[in-house]
Design a protein around this motif. Sequence first.
Motif, PDB file in Angstrom:
ATOM      1  N   THR A 135       0.869  -1.181   0.000  1.00  0.00           N
ATOM      2  CA  THR A 135       0.000   0.000   0.000  1.00  0.00           C
ATOM      3  C   THR A 135       0.896   1.217   0.000  1.00  0.00           C
ATOM      4  N   ARG A 136       1.620   1.352   1.101  1.00  0.00           N
ATOM      5  CA  ARG A 136       2.405   2.547   1.335  1.00  0.00           C
ATOM      6  C   ARG A 136       3.503   2.774   0.311  1.00  0.00           C
ATOM      7  N   THR A 137       4.336   1.758   0.131  1.00  0.00           N
ATOM      8  CA  THR A 137       5.522   1.996  -0.682  1.00  0.00           C
ATOM      9  C   THR A 137       5.105   2.382  -2.097  1.00  0.00           C
ATOM     10  N   GLN A 138       4.159   1.621  -2.650  1.00  0.00           N
ATOM     11  CA  GLN A 138       3.756   1.910  -4.010  1.00  0.00           C
ATOM     12  C   GLN A 138       3.088   3.272  -4.139  1.00  0.00           C
ATOM     13  N   HIS A 145       7.606   2.500  13.117  1.00  0.00           N
ATOM     14  CA  HIS A 145       7.107   1.215  12.596  1.00  0.00           C
ATOM     15  C   HIS A 145       6.990   1.409  11.090  1.00  0.00           C
ATOM     16  N   PRO A 146       7.482   0.462  10.289  1.00  0.00           N
ATOM     17  CA  PRO A 146       7.378   0.672   8.838  1.00  0.00           C
ATOM     18  C   PRO A 146       5.941   0.557   8.343  1.00  0.00           C
ATOM     19  N   LEU A 147       5.076  -0.029   9.154  1.00  0.00           N
ATOM     20  CA  LEU A 147       3.686  -0.313   8.801  1.00  0.00           C
ATOM     21  C   LEU A 147       3.647  -1.291   7.609  1.00  0.00           C
ATOM     22  N   PRO A 148       2.688  -2.123   7.419  1.00  0.00           N
ATOM     23  CA  PRO A 148       1.441  -2.161   8.166  1.00  0.00           C
ATOM     24  C   PRO A 148       1.591  -2.775   9.560  1.00  0.00           C
ATOM     25  N   ARG A 149       0.794  -2.194  10.474  1.00  0.00           N
ATOM     26  CA  ARG A 149       0.697  -2.743  11.827  1.00  0.00           C
ATOM     27  C   ARG A 149      -0.349  -3.855  11.804  1.00  0.00           C
ATOM     28  N   GLY A 155      12.162  -9.570   8.499  1.00  0.00           N
ATOM     29  CA  GLY A 155      11.823  -8.165   8.261  1.00  0.00           C
ATOM     30  C   GLY A 155      12.933  -7.448   7.498  1.00  0.00           C
ATOM     31  N   ARG A 156      12.688  -7.213   6.232  1.00  0.00           N
ATOM     32  CA  ARG A 156      13.738  -6.578   5.407  1.00  0.00           C
ATOM     33  C   ARG A 156      14.008  -5.141   5.847  1.00  0.00           C
ATOM     34  N   THR A 157      12.979  -4.489   6.408  1.00  0.00           N
ATOM     35  CA  THR A 157      13.191  -3.102   6.839  1.00  0.00           C
ATOM     36  C   THR A 157      14.200  -3.065   7.988  1.00  0.00           C
ATOM     37  N   VAL A 158      14.163  -4.096   8.813  1.00  0.00           N
ATOM     38  CA  VAL A 158      15.096  -4.206   9.937  1.00  0.00           C
ATOM     39  C   VAL A 158      16.526  -4.370   9.413  1.00  0.00           C
ATOM     40  N   ILE A 187      11.010  -1.250  -8.169  1.00  0.00           N
ATOM     41  CA  ILE A 187      10.576  -2.646  -8.266  1.00  0.00           C
ATOM     42  C   ILE A 187      10.485  -3.298  -6.893  1.00  0.00           C
ATOM     43  N   ARG A 188       9.392  -4.035  -6.692  1.00  0.00           N
ATOM     44  CA  ARG A 188       9.239  -4.858  -5.480  1.00  0.00           C
ATOM     45  C   ARG A 188       8.948  -6.282  -5.923  1.00  0.00           C
ATOM     46  N   HIS A 189       9.577  -7.238  -5.227  1.00  0.00           N
ATOM     47  CA  HIS A 189       9.460  -8.639  -5.657  1.00  0.00           C
ATOM     48  C   HIS A 189       9.589  -9.535  -4.428  1.00  0.00           C
ATOM     49  N   LEU A 203      16.188  -6.671   1.540  1.00  0.00           N
ATOM     50  CA  LEU A 203      16.420  -5.253   1.838  1.00  0.00           C
ATOM     51  C   LEU A 203      15.243  -4.377   1.409  1.00  0.00           C
ATOM     52  N   HIS A 204      15.201  -3.187   1.970  1.00  0.00           N
ATOM     53  CA  HIS A 204      14.137  -2.233   1.632  1.00  0.00           C
ATOM     54  C   HIS A 204      14.700  -0.823   1.837  1.00  0.00           C
ATOM     55  N   PRO A 205      15.624  -0.414   0.946  1.00  0.00           N
ATOM     56  CA  PRO A 205      16.360   0.840   1.196  1.00  0.00           C
ATOM     57  C   PRO A 205      15.497   2.091   1.287  1.00  0.00           C
ATOM     58  N   THR A 206      14.380   2.153   0.566  1.00  0.00           N
ATOM     59  CA  THR A 206      13.616   3.410   0.655  1.00  0.00           C
ATOM     60  C   THR A 206      12.780   3.464   1.930  1.00  0.00           C
ATOM     61  N   GLN A 207      12.524   2.296   2.545  1.00  0.00           N
ATOM     62  CA  GLN A 207      11.935   2.349   3.883  1.00  0.00           C
ATOM     63  C   GLN A 207      12.983   2.900   4.851  1.00  0.00           C
ATOM     64  N   THR A 208      14.217   2.482   4.660  1.00  0.00           N
ATOM     65  CA  THR A 208      15.290   2.995   5.522  1.00  0.00           C
ATOM     66  C   THR A 208      15.482   4.486   5.302  1.00  0.00           C
ATOM     67  N   THR A 233       8.058  -4.011  14.558  1.00  0.00           N
ATOM     68  CA  THR A 233       7.727  -4.610  13.248  1.00  0.00           C
ATOM     69  C   THR A 233       6.709  -5.721  13.441  1.00  0.00           C
ATOM     70  N   ARG A 234       5.977  -6.017  12.365  1.00  0.00           N
ATOM     71  CA  ARG A 234       5.004  -7.107  12.436  1.00  0.00           C
ATOM     72  C   ARG A 234       5.698  -8.439  12.150  1.00  0.00           C
ATOM     73  N   ILE A 235       5.059  -9.513  12.560  1.00  0.00           N
ATOM     74  CA  ILE A 235       5.551 -10.849  12.201  1.00  0.00           C
ATOM     75  C   ILE A 235       5.146 -11.085  10.743  1.00  0.00           C
ATOM     76  N   GLN A 236       6.123 -11.437   9.918  1.00  0.00           N
ATOM     77  CA  GLN A 236       5.925 -11.471   8.461  1.00  0.00           C
ATOM     78  C   GLN A 236       5.242 -12.782   8.032  1.00  0.00           C
ATOM     79  N   ARG A 237       3.949 -12.816   8.250  1.00  0.00           N
ATOM     80  CA  ARG A 237       3.141 -14.022   8.011  1.00  0.00           C
ATOM     81  C   ARG A 237       3.442 -14.714   6.677  1.00  0.00           C
TER      82      ARG A 237
HETATM   83  C1  NCD Z   1       7.249  -3.090   5.007  1.00  0.00           C
HETATM   84  C2  NCD Z   1       7.658  -4.019   3.888  1.00  0.00           C
HETATM   85  O1  NCD Z   1       6.979  -4.103   2.873  1.00  0.00           O
HETATM   86  O2  NCD Z   1       8.704  -4.642   4.061  1.00  0.00           O
HETATM   87  N1  NCD Z   1       6.223  -2.228   4.659  1.00  0.00           N
HETATM   88  C3  NCD Z   1       6.525  -1.076   4.009  1.00  0.00           C
HETATM   89  O3  NCD Z   1       7.137  -1.055   2.986  1.00  0.00           O
HETATM   90  N2  NCD Z   1       6.145   0.043   4.605  1.00  0.00           N
HETATM   91  C4  NCD Z   1       7.009  -3.759   6.278  1.00  0.00           C
HETATM   92  C5  NCD Z   1       6.105  -4.942   6.314  1.00  0.00           C
HETATM   93  O4  NCD Z   1       5.533  -5.374   5.328  1.00  0.00           O
HETATM   94  O5  NCD Z   1       5.975  -5.473   7.419  1.00  0.00           O
END
Ligand code: NCD
Length: 358
Positions: A53-56, A264-268, A164-167, A103-105, A131-136, A226-230
């Motif tokens: 949602t957010r990143t895009q 929190h990078p969200l989603p919560r 958690g790639r943001t971590v 790009i996200r994959h 990794l998720h550099p633009t979240q960083t 961060t959320r648990i990445q189901r």
């Molecule tokens: C994160 C992601 O996609 O890695 N969300 C985001 O980009 N804001 C965190 C997550 O999905 O838990």
Amino acid sequence: MMKTKHVVDLADLSHEELIEIIHLANSIKEHPEDYSDACRGKILATLFYEPSTRTQMSFKTAMLRLGGSIIGFDNPQNSSVSKGESLKDTITVVGGYADIIAIRHPLEGTAAAAAMYSASPVINAGDGGHLHPTQTLTDVVTLYNEMGRLENLTIGLCGDLKNGRTVHSLIKTMSTFKGNRFVLISTAELTVPQYIKDIINSSECGYVEIPSLADAMPLLDVLYMTRIQRERFASEEEYRRQNGVFVLDKDKLKGAKKSMRILHPLPRVDEIDVEVDYDDRAKYFIQTVYGMYGRMALIMKMLESGDRTPSPRIMPTHHYRCCNPKCITASEKYLPAVFREAGGDMLLCRYCDGRTLI
Ligand code: NCD
């Protein structure tokens, strides 16, 4: 002008470039009208092979606010990917259409692979658990503004530190600033991958692992929940065993510093109680706004050079294949095997950073 053409990892930027982008983001935030034509005539392609949602939306809004245009897909089933098109072919074509690609994959190392074939600059908007550099970038713009510094911070990271790639991205970047300390708060099963611990160990920063959020709380300048990445668990049962172990609520916050900031990078999902949203220390919604300005600044800087020359062909460095099953090279077999020697029998995959023993 930025030295790197692509941003696969935030480490592709120097400290000076990163700070310049933070300042530009702040300037855009202060005077958005000065930038509303900055990317007029330019096109951003968002290729999202995984939900977001957010990143895009943040990438799209960023480009629209700069006066540029957007193309792309958010469901690969609506593109030729569903006909079996390879990543290489999709990227080669889109790299000819758009001026810049985000790009996200779901597979690790995809952005590095895309950068090999794209004439236009590629931004990694998340590659699997990697990794998720633009979240960083979002996180550092937030920290810079909310804490006033990127150094000498005690940063707690809590939740799914394994997937958690943001971590991973945040630790990589913050360990390059002096005096930072990481407090890793997770179950034994969900601790950070070894390569991230190695990065901290080889930096001037340090870490401790504390299995209790309440015990860690008084130490922290920043708490990154961060959320648990189901979606990255093998079974629903395994997920359920991990979910709900760490929940931040008003009661736990009583042990925190008044000046602590919660990100929190969200989603919560349910790791932060809604009551916490009303605490002055909660910064996770304003964080999304900082992120949009950060992406605006990044897009502007990356488009400065106008470099649209296709990347030179990259040849394999070894005869081995990466043994990480979640690496992009496991499914896109034409990708050249490229490794860095890591001493002894160890190779590090250039795409996913995974270790392969030979
Ligand atoms: C994160 C992601 O996609 O890695 N969300 C985001 O980009 N804001 C965190 C997550 O999905 O838990």
